[in-house]
Design a protein around this motif. Structure first.
Motif: not given
Lengths: 339, 324
Positions: A198, A218-219, A236, A265-266, A268, A284, B115-116, B119
């Motif tokens: 991440n 997150s990524k 992210g 939410e994150n 994207t 997201k 995670q992707d 998911d």
């Protein structure tokens, strides 16, 4: 279930919503058109005051898209590398068979794509591509602002190719781990990658000094450049994280700006509003915000939460329209300004 | 790995060259089953499959920069699964073929780490195709063959008509010694019903609850240090959660490389819920799985499959977690 009343934004009110049924995978702006690639292999050309034109380009997911001044190029899971005119005429540049064409890039009459561990370059009238080999599968490719350098990311870092004396010469920018998307800073002094972890990684090209930009929940799937500094704007996190790349040391030892903070939410996907100190962040949950590059930004709601992850935001070259796409195939096409 | 109906199940297909993986893949791709399966094959693997739902991969294994020394994942798999999730049509399942000499762990670990991937997809089961004629000698010669059996939820024991009853029993015993919990299906030309191979949900924590206790009294012989073996323990005395977490966490940290798979159902003192875990090397998925059924006997059961298990003081460690 309690029915939620979600207020529509002014952009949703005056725009058009298309249910295409296929995930939005990529887009590029060219002339007055936003060309959008989809998960069913179709390409749609969105223009102001006209119905979108559907081009049946690939038999499978369009993985990557780019454009020069006159043509769109696409790479797909069907192994095809295509050149498409703004009228929708398709010309096959190359057929890689069962191998996916993962990344494409264009600069004037130079067309690039990557498939597996190789980058292929077509330029001028030469029908035979130049092949650049790499040690592992390629995550991303980018051409610099002058078309003289190509950055290729894969496992273990970035290979920078320079065109000198009629030859492509390589230089390695190493950092352990898997690197995917890659890009040059607008001044051409830095290379940035997104990583499997991440975080992002960056190198100053002059001395290969490198640093990580981490702390994301997150990524990081998307980044762009905005403002005069410029800022590296990244997805992210719950907010758009913007790293300052001015000064000698860039963002090292400095805290980033955190803007577009209304998302639950994150983020994207992020995109810059060209010519303004402002960016768009898609989240997201389907929400899209416009936010200013400042310490106390004003946020404008572009799209209310829809429940589907934003996979693309694109601004038409004349800045008249915005296009928002998600992984379920919803496309919002809306005038950016009141008419 | 959350339970989500939109996650596409992924079956990992392992087995040595010539065991019959391609035969099985061809069946999956050509039989009239009304389902849409994508198959990820290795470009250096066996030839002979032509279908637009076949994707070439290159088994790119890389280490994560997360401080976990045995945490290797399949980078190409992250990329390809991500790509397949962009399709407009929903796939019913994805099958990942690995080469004969591949260690299945990085494939499994990819589903824990990314995670992707977690998911949108879920690891369904590891299916190993084994050649009844050659398995015994392959197990003696190659670490990878042992690992493929150790990781397997299902072993398709293929080419069964080429061996006699004694040999079959011998092969069964060899497999059971490494992995007492795997389901063995005897076949010729991989003619097992596909629903016994795909859609098994073997990595869901629910499935751990079905671990049969009858293996538990099996003697644990001292094996050659390098052999893959299994060991299991039962306790009717409730365990102390803190003690167990501390022992188990430390165990995976120090011996995770040698513990290939672990599973358990725990009865913790003062807890009404059953706790269930399952792990691949150092990575673990754990969760309370609701109260104990009223008629079920409350006890704790753990299972380890790995190398050098004798050196880990597993029995003493497990005993030390008891509440009395």
């Amino acid at each position: 279930m309690v029915e939620q009343i979600i207020k529509k934004s002014q952009f949703e009110e005056r725009g058009t919503l298309f249910e295409t049924g296929a995930p939005v995978t990529c887009s590029v702006s060219i002339d007055k058109v936003i060309a959008v690639g989809f998960g069913d292999g179709s390409l749609r050309l969105y223009k102001p005051d006209a119905e979108p034109v559907v081009v049946h380009a690939h038999n499978g997911v369009i993985l990557s898209i780019a454009a020069n001044e006159s043509h769109i190029i696409t790479g797909g899971q069907d192994g095809l590398f295509l050149k498409i005119s703004l009228n929708g005429e398709i010309e096959e540049i190359y057929n890689f068979g069962t191998q996916w064409v993962d990344n494409v890039a264009a600069y004037e009459d130079m067309f690039l794509c990557s498939s597996g561990k190789n980058v292929y370059i077509w330029s001028g009238d030469n029908n035979k591509p130049k092949l650049l080999e790499h040690q592992s599968t390629i995550g991303g490719i980018a051409i610099d602002q002058n078309g003289r350098r190509i950055a290729v990311s894969c496992y273990g870092g970035v290979t920078l190719w320079r065109y000198e004396k009629n030859k492509w010469k390589s230089s390695k920018f190493a950092w352990k781990g898997s690197h995917s998307k890659v890009g040059f800073s607008p001044d051409g002094k830095y290379i940035v990658t997104t990583m499997q972890e991440n975080e992002l990684h960056a190198w100053r090209i002059r001395d290969k000094a490198s640093f990580a930009m981490s702390g994301y929940p997150s990524k990081v799937k998307s980044f762009t450049w905005a403002g005069d500094n410029p800022y590296l704007v990244t997805a992210g996190a719950r907010e758009a994280i913007c790293w300052p790349f001015d000064g000698k040391e860039g963002p090292r030892g400095r805290t980033p700006l955190c803007i577009a903070s209304g998302g639950q939410e994150n983020a994207t996907y992020v995109e810059t509003l060209p010519g303004e100190k402002a960016i768009f962040a898609g989240f997201k949950n389907g929400m899209v915000l416009l936010s200013e590059l400042s310490e106390n930004p004003n946020d404008v709601l572009i799209q209310s939460p829809t429940g589907s992850e934003i996979s693309n935001i694109s601004i038409s070259p004349d800045r008249s329209h915005i296009l928002v796409g998600d992984i379920k195939g919803k496309v919002l096409w809306s005038p950016l300004w009141e008419q | 790995m959350e339970n989500n109906s939109t996650q596409v199940p992924v079956t990992v297909l392992t087995g040595f060259l010539g065991a019959g993986k391609t035969t099985l893949l061809n069946r999956i791709l050509t039989e009239q089953h009304g389902r849409k399966y994508a198959v990820i094959v290795n470009e250096f693997g066996e030839q002979g499959i032509d279908n637009d739902l076949v994707v070439d991969a290159d088994e790119e294994v890389f280490e994560m920069n997360n401080g976990c020394i045995c945490c290797t994942v399949r980078g190409d798999l992250i990329r390809i699964l991500g790509g397949l999730m962009k399709r407009a049509d929903q796939l019913d399942a994805i099958i990942v073929e690995t080469t004969g000499l591949a260690d299945p762990a990085p494939v499994a670990q990819t589903f824990f780490v990314d995670q992707d991937v977690a998911d949108r997809t879920k690891l369904d089961a590891i299916v190993t195709v084994a050649d009844a004629v050659h398995l015994s000698s392959q197990l003696g010669e190659h670490h990878e063959a042992e690992e493929q059996i150790a990781f397997a939820d299902v072993v398709l024991l293929n080419k069964i008509d080429l061996v006699d009853q004694n040999q079959i029993k011998g092969v069964h015993d060899r497999i059971r010694k490494i992995n007492p919990y795997t389901k063995i299906i005897e076949t010729n030309r991989c003619e097992a019903p596909l629903d016994e191979v795909l859609g098994l949900n073997a990595f869901s924590l629910d499935r751990v609850l079905e671990v049969e206790p009858d293996f538990l009294d099996s003697d644990h012989d001292h094996e050659h240090d390098d052999d893959v073996t299994s060991i299991s323990f039962v306790s009717d005395t409730p365990l102390i959660m803190e003690k167990f977490e501390s022992w188990f966490g430390n165990l995976l940290q120090t011996h995770g490389q040698n513990i290939l798979r672990s599973k358990g159902i725990m009865d913790f003192k003062g807890e009404n819920d059953r706790y269930v875990f399952q792990g691949v090397h150092m990575l673990m998925d754990a969760s309370p799985m609701g109260p104990w059924p009223s008629k079920a006997k409350r006890n704790s059961r753990v299972v380890f499959i790995g190398r050098n298990l004798d050196s880990m003081n597993l029995k003493e460690g497990f005993e030390s977690c008891k509440s009395e």
